[in-house]
Design an enzyme around this catalytic site. Structure first.
Site, short mmCIF file in Angstrom:
data_model
loop_
_atom_site.label_atom_id
_atom_site.label_comp_id
_atom_site.label_asym_id
_atom_site.label_seq_id
_atom_site.Cartn_x
_atom_site.Cartn_y
_atom_site.Cartn_z
N SER A 158 8.87 -2.59 5.57
CA SER A 158 8.72 -3.12 6.91
C SER A 158 10.09 -3.37 7.54
CB SER A 158 7.85 -4.38 6.87
OG SER A 158 7.41 -4.75 8.16
N ASP A 199 -2.66 0.75 8.48
CA ASP A 199 -1.63 -0.20 8.91
C ASP A 199 -1.81 -0.54 10.40
OD1 ASP A 199 0.73 -1.63 9.36
OD2 ASP A 199 1.93 -0.29 8.13
N HIS A 233 -0.53 -2.54 5.53
CA HIS A 233 0.92 -2.69 5.70
C HIS A 233 1.65 -3.00 4.39
CE1 HIS A 233 4.43 -3.04 8.20
NE2 HIS A 233 4.69 -4.27 7.80
#
Length: 266
Positions: free
Chosen positions: A83, A216, A243
């Site tokens: 991320s 996601d 995610h």
């Protein structure tokens, strides 16, 4: 290590090829705990990003973070960023290529914020997080810091087939270290909102594994289809993951990750 830079906290386990793990927004390196056994044949650096976990704050921009990390961590390492951590790792590969032997980004976009088409003739908008969603997080930070982080963690687990268990796992790991300050969380949100590396991706020449979750909600599944496909990149899409595929689908995640790392480490 440069003494004039804020101190990073990195927990180092194992021997062998250096492997550096960078976490995402709102959490810390403890989130990678489920991977420790599987990565035991490498010298793994579980790093707290500046201001997160036990690392000191660095109030600079993403390039300042990249300079700090590259200065305080080994050269010629394999970097894995999840991320926001993937955005930082990508910046390091661009700005400090000598630090990065190979790059792995997990559920990470070169531009997290959704973008409108720049011209009338440009049909495709850039998919990403709606500006109003990040604006809500920023506002809520001032109201209830812990609740905002908890909500963000819940969103990260959405879409996977084990969402409830994922949330419990992630919360437990995150609480193993102190929560970041409000200013640091706002700084991270600002990076997610403003950093756009799309025009610099051609500068990443190292082998690059990009891992995605089809479910996601923060990094839309369309992104890997519109990124440049070049010879040094490999894309892996986990159809049922959200995610945090290393939390929700650890075995499937490792089945793709480990052979790729082994190939780069030799």
């Amino acid at each position: 290590m440069q003494s004039n830079l804020p101190k990073l906290d990195a927990h180092i386990i194992g021997e062998g090829q250096d492997l550096i793990l960078l976490h995402g927004w709102g959490v810390n390196s403890a989130v990678f705990h489920p991977l420790q056994t599987a990565l035991s044949e490498y010298r793994v650096h579980y790093v707290d990003l500046p201001g997160f976990g036990n690392s000191k704050e660095n109030s600079g921009d993403i390039s300042a973070w990249a300079a700090q990390l590259s200065a305080q961590l080994p050269k010629n390492a394999i970097w894995l960023g999840w991320s926001l951590g993937g955005l930082v790792a990508s910046q390091i590969a661009i700005n400090h290529p000598e630090s990065v032997k190979a790059l792995i980004t997990v559920a990470s976009s070169p531009c997290f914020m959704a973008q409108e088409a720049k011209t009338d003739s440009e049909q495709v908008t850039w998919p990403g997080i709606a500006p109003k969603v990040l604006a809500q997080f920023s506002t809520q930070l001032n109201v209830n810091l812990a609740k905002t982080v908890e909500r963000f963690l819940a969103i990260q687990a959405m879409g996977s087939d084990s969402a409830k268990d994922d949330i419990v796992t992630i919360k437990k790991l995150v609480l193993a270290k102190p929560l970041p300050s409000q200013s640091v969380l706002d700084q991270g949100l600002s990076m997610l909102r403003t950093v756009d590396l799309r025009d610099q991706l051609h500068l990443i020449e190292q082998p690059w594994l990009r891992i995605w979750g089809k479910c996601d909600s923060l990094v839309p599944k369309k992104i890997p289809t519109i990124l440049p496909q070049v010879t040094n990149t490999t894309d892996v899409i986990h159809n049922k993951a959200s995610h945090a595929p290393f939390i929700s689908h650890p075995q499937a995640f490792l089945d793709e990750l480990l052979p790729w790392i082994k190939k780069q480490a030799t």
